[in-house]
Scaffold this motif. Structure first.
Motif, short mmCIF file in Angstrom:
data_model
loop_
_atom_site.label_atom_id
_atom_site.label_comp_id
_atom_site.label_asym_id
_atom_site.label_seq_id
_atom_site.Cartn_x
_atom_site.Cartn_y
_atom_site.Cartn_z
N THR B 48 20.96 -64.23 -11.59
CA THR B 48 20.64 -65.45 -11.30
C THR B 48 20.62 -66.46 -12.48
N GLY B 49 21.80 -66.04 -13.44
CA GLY B 49 22.22 -67.17 -14.60
C GLY B 49 20.96 -67.25 -15.61
N LEU B 50 19.90 -66.85 -15.68
CA LEU B 50 18.81 -66.82 -16.63
C LEU B 50 19.09 -66.19 -17.76
N ILE B 60 27.88 -63.67 -6.17
CA ILE B 60 27.08 -63.62 -5.06
C ILE B 60 27.91 -64.27 -4.01
N ALA B 63 30.71 -65.93 -5.64
CA ALA B 63 30.62 -67.15 -6.57
C ALA B 63 29.68 -66.58 -7.54
N TYR B 65 26.63 -67.38 -9.77
CA TYR B 65 25.32 -68.14 -9.38
C TYR B 65 25.36 -69.81 -9.78
N GLN B 66 25.88 -69.95 -11.26
CA GLN B 66 25.86 -71.27 -11.59
C GLN B 66 26.44 -72.14 -10.88
N ASP B 67 27.39 -71.86 -10.35
CA ASP B 67 28.53 -72.60 -9.47
C ASP B 67 28.00 -72.81 -7.95
N ILE B 68 26.84 -72.22 -7.58
CA ILE B 68 26.27 -72.56 -6.32
C ILE B 68 25.72 -73.61 -6.59
N PRO B 69 25.79 -74.94 -5.66
CA PRO B 69 24.97 -75.92 -5.69
C PRO B 69 23.89 -75.88 -4.76
N ASN B 70 22.75 -76.49 -5.45
CA ASN B 70 21.64 -76.11 -4.56
C ASN B 70 21.16 -74.77 -4.59
N PRO B 71 21.24 -73.55 -5.29
CA PRO B 71 21.35 -72.19 -5.27
C PRO B 71 20.09 -71.90 -4.32
#
Lengths: 275, 304
Positions: B48-50, B60, B63, B65-71
């Protein structure tokens, strides 16, 4: 709940979360906890109390007169007692309560969240200043009516802008210390020692007593550095010729308490692992 | 679909996650099983990019995670049900998430209903919530954005048995509609109830993976007789490798074969069944024994 089977849809399509929406959410977070509500409530109480005390003094002391200038200082003082805590907890609260796990999962671009937090802190600061000015104006008019003297609108725009600017500078400093320490108790302690305790309890005495302190302290404290620029007088009320040195000292204190902790803190908040 | 490739995370000398690869398929509930400190949470935080990985890659649905807009609209995340501001009400917490994702606030009521939190409970501050209620709130928060992928860290922790079965049907329905689910647990029986696929992790490495059935199957038969010594001898004579387990024996062969051996040897059995959960549990303990800090304390009498 309708998870679809169309996994062909690329998840990278669509638009991100608009910045304004982040700001609205962050503003809401500042006041939707009991701590936030209490801090705002007590501050409002302090402002009203200060106004009431000023009016009572006018009522019973025939020589006392309120002026817009004095009132603006009193009101700003009241605001700066507790509200910087909100600027600090806007950042540190998320780390302390570990809600960053949710916040940064919903917005992985942490800079946007932190930017929205800072904008919401500025909005809160400006909103409370406007409120305090309104109460101050009412108080000034009432005071003149009670004391039977002419209303003194002796405040000039430059003084008012300096008051607002310094208020925002202290809020920004609180915010940056929050970023730097990512811990409420540490950031709050450091802020109050640097912004209130040292200038009032320590620097004042040193500045009055020692020549070296008069040279040193304006390099360390935003207030001691800014007063000559605002009033043309130093903290001992001696007139000074404002030169480049005074401005350099002021800019240096901004660097020391805003740019430096803010820069290190931002880097820390953007890159530290969230657990 | 979640794709994890050669994922490694080190803290100094310590390898929290060590070259881990697996895939979570849509339509399936994948259970991530391992003792505390095995690397489950670290893996999920990297997903989850944390937490930045040291090496490797997680995607995911293709893609990062960071590249998903409004994840939140694509991936539902619950990493720690206790990581909520204690001074906010349950409803306020969901409202903040809904506002962030740009969802209508009616979603908040729908989710509260879905996880069986009453109106009155939703107006209480989270510090007055039991762990079970926090888990329900966390699941509501994860499902809020109608995501296609769910990542849940220890979601059944603190739920009572009825709650665990409720979660199974909830996640089952979700997966049946094409959703991808990854949930972790350090308790085998939770994973056994909820998951279709199981990934067992220990010491940062995957030690077993497969469908629940295949993992159960591979562990054979539990058998007991009045005289286990006689039974053990008969089994050894037939080429089986019996191992003491409780009041009986664990054997790798299937129940039909073992029954035949006992019949041929004229031994009356008192119990004969697939090893099932007990067998998987032994496997789990064995597979993760290196990281199971309290193994010695929890297995008196040297059962292994």
């Amino acid at each position: 709940m309708s998870a679809t089977t169309s996994h062909a849809a690329a998840p990278t399509r669509g638009s991100g979360i608009p910045f304004g929406r982040h700001v609205r959410v962050e503003l809401r977070k500042m006041i939707d906890t009991r701590a936030g509500a209490w801090l705002l409530g007590i501050t409002a109480g302090l402002v009203v109390l200060a106004a009431a005390i000023a009016l009572i003094v006018v009522m019973f002391d025939d020589n006392a007169r309120l002026t817009a200038d004095a009132l603006s200082q009193i009101m700003a003082g009241m605001l700066s007692v507790l509200l910087p805590v909100i600027a600090i907890t806007a950042v540190t609260g998320e780390w302390g309560q570990r809600t960053v796990l949710t916040t940064f999962a919903l917005e992985p671009h942490r800079g946007r969240v932190i930017g929205a937090k800072y904008v919401s802190v500025l909005i809160l600061a400006l909103a409370t200043i406007v409120l305090a000015v309104v109460i101050g104006v009412v108080c000034n008019v009432l005071g003149a009516a009670i004391g039977g003297y002419g209303v003194a609108w002796n405040i000039d725009v430059s003084d008012l802008l300096w008051t607002i600017g310094m208020q925002l500078a202290y809020f920004t400093m609180a915010f940056c210390l929050g970023l730097l320490f990512l811990s409420t108790p540490v950031a709050v302690s450091v802020f109050y020692v640097v912004a209130l305790l040292l200038p009032f309890m320590v620097y004042g005495i040193l500045y009055f007593a020692f020549g070296w302190a008069r040279d040193l302290i304006p390099w360390l404290d935003m207030q001691y550095a800014s007063v000559p620029l605002i009033t043309g007088r130093d903290m001992n009320d001696n007139p000074v010729d404002v030169s480049a040195l005074e401005w350099i000292r002021f800019v240096f204190t901004l660097f020391l308490w805003i740019v430096l902790p803010g820069g290190i803190g931002l880097r820390r908040a953007l890159t530290t692992e969230v657990k | 679909m979640i794709t994890v490739q050669n994922l490694t995370k080190t803290y100094g000398q310590f390898r929290a996650v060590d070259d881990v690869s697996f895939v979570c398929q849509p339509g399936k509930v994948t259970g991530f099983l391992g003792p505390n400190g095995a690397g489950k949470s670290t893996t999920m935080r990297i997903m989850t990019g944390l937490t930045p990985p040291t090496a490797g890659d997680v995607r995911i649905d293709g893609a990062h995670y960071q590249d998903i807009p409004n994840p939140g609209r694509h991936v539902g995340v619950l990493l720690d049900a206790s990581a909520q501001h204690a001074g906010r009400t349950g409803r306020e917490i969901l409202t903040l998430s809904a506002l962030t994702m740009g969802l209508p606030l009616s979603r908040v009521d729908e989710m509260l209903e879905l996880v069986s939190l009453t109106k009155e409970e939703s107006k209480r501050r989270v510090k007055n919530y039991s762990l079970g209620m926090r888990q329900r709130l966390g699941i509501a928060n994860a499902l809020l954005g109608d995501p296609k992928v769910l990542i849940l860290d220890e979601p059944a922790n603190g739920l009572d048995p009825a709650g665990i079965h409720w979660m199974r049907s909830l996640l089952r329905h979700y997966a049946d509609r094409g959703g991808t689910v990854l949930l972790s647990s350090h308790l085998l029986h939770e994973i056994e109830i909820i998951a279709d696929e199981i990934i067992v992790i220990g010491h940062g490495r995957i030690v077993a993976e497969g469908t629940k059935e295949s993992l159960l199957q591979s562990v054979g038969t539990y058998v007991a007789a009045a005289d286990n010594h006689q039974l053990a001898e008969a089994l050894r004579a037939a080429g089986q490798v019996p191992a003491a387990s409780g009041d009986g024996l664990n054997v790798e062969g299937d129940p039909a074969t073992i029954g035949q051996i006992a019949l041929a040897a004229g031994i009356a059995l008192v119990e004969l069944r697939p090893s099932g959960s007990a067998g998987l549990e032994e496997m789990f303990l064995q597979l993760t024994s290196e990281t199971q800090r309290d193994l010695v304390a929890s297995t008196p009498g040297g059962a292994a």
